[in-house]
Design a protein around this motif. Structure first.
Motif: not given
Length: 412
Positions: A124, A127-128, A131-133, A205, A380, A392, A394-395
């Motif tokens: 998973y 998908k990030h 992007s920031d995690i 998710e 997320g 993540g 964005k989630d």
């Protein structure tokens, strides 16, 4: 919400630094007083947003009301998350790390180089990429379960209270203690809450929606041996610890367990062993989506115990079953409009609506059977209860958007 400056990530990174680990062996409520530190902070922050009735009570619950912006009477929805973190992994001195624009490469967590987050282990993560995690530092869990849910609800409240043009009915907020040890609803006051239905924010998710959980029982097997001085024990001593070991050795190796099941398969899982030669206890959890299967698993487990005890005629045992929670689908099937409203909110947020069962339980399981129908929405969170736990950003943004859209769908 394209121009909104989300506060969820900043809130989340603050909240996870507060140790709120619950304690399964504690008889107090909440099971750890340190959970109240976060509860009190949340109540204070809600008051600072302008919510007059925000309150943290003596048990660590937080209650608050976002007033309606429409005059028409609408059903009252509650959004719920739990403040505690699991006893499975340390939650002390959590050091959250924001990894900006994740590149897809392995992340070696700095405080323990053996803890490596990789796309191979957690697909998973793909998908990030870009992007920031957020992770912890390698020595503790992160606490995304369920402080991500807490932060998402707090940011939703912030958005609605600063965007009064958004049309919605009355919204209730509930934060609970002790969910991770199965006591999250033990002292909740539903009359005080005053909601018609609810949603927990405690899922994985983005896009997933959960309206079905395991049904769950706990079993404690107490084995009574016969004690004797070990120097003079021949033909007298019956060692309860050895009997417990024999019972565990008799469990099926390729079925019947969480490590050998998936999907809709249930299991029997030993979670604790304790005792001395005279008396020992074995603790099990029993899980299945069909409540009627629990009794079948318990009979099979009891048969194993009885078979072992035939070899020890002087020993005895007790077999005690405790109900834990039930599949919330049994309640939610009677309220299909709740899922339909959620599906519309996901659609407006640009998400595919993916219904899936939880191989576990949430506060929503108990709340549903207490009269407050309560499915579960994603946050997320990933690799929960472990030192590789991550989320993540964005989630979390998307979950805030879903809640704002859901409030409007309910108003409509």
């Amino acid at each position: 919400m394209d121009n909104y400056a989300f506060t969820v990530a900043e809130r989340f990174m603050r909240y996870v630094q507060i140790d709120t680990q619950s304690d399964v062996d504690s008889a107090s409520f909440p099971t750890t007083q340190k959970q109240k530190q976060l509860s009190n902070l949340l109540a204070q922050e809600l008051k600072e947003m302008g919510i007059r009735d925000a309150e943290a009570d003596e048990f660590g619950y937080v209650y608050a009301t976002i007033p309606a912006t429409i005059s028409e009477k609408r059903p009252v929805v509650c959004f719920c998350a739990h403040v505690d973190t699991a006893p499975d992994c340390s939650g002390t001195n959590v050091k959250p790390i924001l990894h900006k624009k994740f590149e897809g490469k392995d992340i070696v967590l700095p405080d323990d180089g053996t803890q490596v987050l990789s796309v191979n282990e957690y697909p998973y993560l793909e998908k990030h990429i870009g992007s920031d995690i957020i992770t912890a530092s390698g020595l503790t869990l992160l606490g995304a379960d369920d402080k991500s849910g807490v932060a998402i609800i707090m940011d939703m409240a912030h958005y609605l209270l600063t965007h009064k043009e958004v049309k919605h009915g009355e919204i209730k907020i509930l934060f609970t203690p002790d969910e991770e040890v199965g006591k999250g609803t033990a002292k909740v006051n539903l009359a005080k809450l005053g909601a018609d239905f609810a949603f927990t924010l405690d899922g994985g998710e983005a896009g997933t929606f959960e309206d079905e959980t395991f049904s769950a029982n706990a079993v404690r097997i107490t084995i009574n041996g016969v004690i004797a001085h070990p120097g003079y024990a021949k033909d007298k001593l019956v060692n309860a610890i050895k009997i417990a070991g024999d019972i565990l050795a008799m469990l099926p190796k390729h079925s019947f367990s969480p490590e050998t099941t998936s999907g809709r398969e249930g299991f029997v899982h030993p979670v604790g062993i304790n005792g001395i030669a005279e008396q020992a206890t074995l603790d099990f959890i029993i899980r299945d989506f069909e409540t009627s299967n629990l009794a079948k698993y318990e009979l099979r487990l009891k048969a194993i115990v009885e078979e072992v005890l035939q070899q020890y005629p002087k020993a005895t045992f007790e077999f005690d079953v405790t109900e834990q929670y039930r599949n919330m689908k049994e309640v939610l099937a009677e309220h299909p409009d709740i899922a339909r409203m959620a599906e519309e909110a996901y659609k407006r947020s640009g998400l595919e609506f993916v219904k899936e069962p939880i191989r576990g339980g949430t506060d929503g399981s108990r709340l549903s059977f207490m009269g407050l129908p309560c499915p579960n929405i994603f946050t997320g969170m990933q690799a929960i209860h472990s030192r590789k736990e991550w989320i993540g950003v964005k989630d979390m943004y998307k979950a805030v958007e879903v809640l704002v859209n859901l409030a409007q769908v309910i108003a409509e």
